[in-house]
Design an enzyme around this catalytic site. Structure first.
Site, PDB file in Angstrom:
ATOM      1  N   PHE A 120       7.802 -20.231 -22.561  1.00 25.36           N
ATOM      2  CA  PHE A 120       7.889 -21.473 -23.323  1.00 25.36           C
ATOM      3  C   PHE A 120       8.038 -22.690 -22.400  1.00 25.36           C
ATOM      4  O   PHE A 120       7.853 -23.818 -22.816  1.00 25.36           O
ATOM      5  CB  PHE A 120       9.050 -21.400 -24.312  1.00 25.36           C
ATOM      6  N   THR A 121       8.392 -22.442 -21.142  1.00 27.28           N
ATOM      7  CA  THR A 121       8.420 -23.501 -20.133  1.00 27.28           C
ATOM      8  C   THR A 121       7.406 -23.130 -19.054  1.00 27.28           C
ATOM      9  O   THR A 121       7.681 -22.290 -18.195  1.00 27.28           O
ATOM     10  CB  THR A 121       9.816 -23.640 -19.503  1.00 27.28           C
ATOM     11  N   PRO A 122       6.201 -23.685 -19.082  1.00 24.45           N
ATOM     12  CA  PRO A 122       5.145 -23.275 -18.144  1.00 24.45           C
ATOM     13  C   PRO A 122       5.551 -23.434 -16.685  1.00 24.45           C
ATOM     14  O   PRO A 122       6.360 -24.300 -16.331  1.00 24.45           O
ATOM     15  CB  PRO A 122       3.981 -24.209 -18.501  1.00 24.45           C
ATOM     16  N   TYR A 149       6.514 -10.567 -34.587  1.00 24.40           N
ATOM     17  CA  TYR A 149       5.877 -11.857 -34.311  1.00 24.40           C
ATOM     18  C   TYR A 149       5.433 -12.439 -35.646  1.00 24.40           C
ATOM     19  O   TYR A 149       4.467 -11.976 -36.255  1.00 24.40           O
ATOM     20  CB  TYR A 149       4.659 -11.684 -33.409  1.00 24.40           C
TER      21      TYR A 149
END
Length: 292
Positions: A218-220, A63
């Site tokens: 990354f796409t709620p 990360y």
């Protein structure tokens, strides 16, 4: 401040940890690459999580790369005796921020030493082998060589416990013939329900299941039904989605991530949210009607 212990505890390696933990991934820059937007705020989020009772932090040296581990060390070292820091190995980052497999024995050994150095630790609490058959979905294939490499490092005293990430039930069984598996970290949330039976099977063995992308990644997550339940409860949809996971199975440990102190408090407050049978039934139906 929310008492996150309202959500209970579950065994992770040699410690019982609060089921509401924290994932450090979002502390890195955009795309989990580069430094944080605000260094001081990143440190504040980590410290506030600990003050709120979080005793399970998820991270990885890829990360950033190296960013989140260095932040954790700066914010929290020397570490509290009850803090479990779980890291993962098996990937590296390309110069273009791509995610590349790093599954060879020498790469795994190097990754473990990188995690030790950047965290400032003598031993890693839990190391997950991140299998890279697909970026966010498990695929069958032998993991014997990779897991054996980590088991050897465990025997040398560099790792306390081993886990797996992005794996199938067959791969867990293969790993268990080599050593103990204390946790599995796979993609799972209110909508993405492929691991339903897997979670229950792991629970019968006392193995923790740690969903990544618990709020959609990354796409709620977006669902009219979820929003309706949240409105009735006076909570946010994301709080309800986390509360549903806590209600789903006692062996689920949550690691929602954020780089915002306010969002951290919002996530942790889900530990105190109780879902009644009617709400649970409505939420369960989402996973049966929406594509993954």
């Amino acid at each position: 401040m929310t008492d996150i212990k309202q959500a209970g505890q579950f065994r992770l390696g040699h410690r019982d940890v609060a089921r509401m933990g924290y994932g450090a991934m979002q502390l890195a820059g955009p795309g989990v690459f580069g430094p944080p937007k605000d260094h001081a705020t990143a440190l504040a989020v980590l410290r506030e999580a600990i003050e709120a009772g979080v005793d399970h932090i998820d991270t990885s040296d890829f990360y950033g790369p190296h960013v989140t581990n260095k932040l954790i060390r700066e914010a929290l070292h020397p570490y509290a005796d009850n803090l479990s820091i779980v890291t993962k190995v098996g990937a590296v980052r390309g110069a273009d921020a791509s995610w590349l497999p790093a599954q060879q024995p020498d790469q795994l050994v190097s990754a473990v030493h990188d995690n030790l150095r950047h965290l400032g630790a003598d031993v890693l609490d839990v190391v997950n082998l991140r299998v890279m058959g697909d970026v966010h979905a498990p695929s069958e294939g032998s993991i014997e060589a990779q897991f054996s490499t980590l088991a050897e490092l465990q025997q040398r005293g560099l790792i306390r416990h081993l886990g797996l990430s992005n794996v199938t039930p067959a791969q867990v069984e293969q790993a268990q013939r080599i050593g103990e598996v204390v946790c599995v970290q796979n993609h799972y949330n209110l909508v993405h329900r492929a691991d339903d039976a897997f979670i229950d099977a792991l629970g019968r063995q006392g193995i923790a299941y740690v969903p990544f992308f618990p709020l959609g990644g990354f796409t709620p997550l977006q669902s009219n039904a979820l929003s309706a339940v949240a409105a009735r409860l006076g909570a946010t949809p994301m709080q309800v989605a986390l509360a549903w996971l806590l209600a789903r199975a006692p062996n689920i440990l949550l690691i929602p991530g954020t780089s915002s102190p306010a969002h951290l408090r919002e996530n942790l407050a889900a530990a105190a949210l109780t879902l009644q049978a009617e709400a649970l039934a409505e939420l369960d139906a989402i996973g049966r009607t929406q594509p993954v």
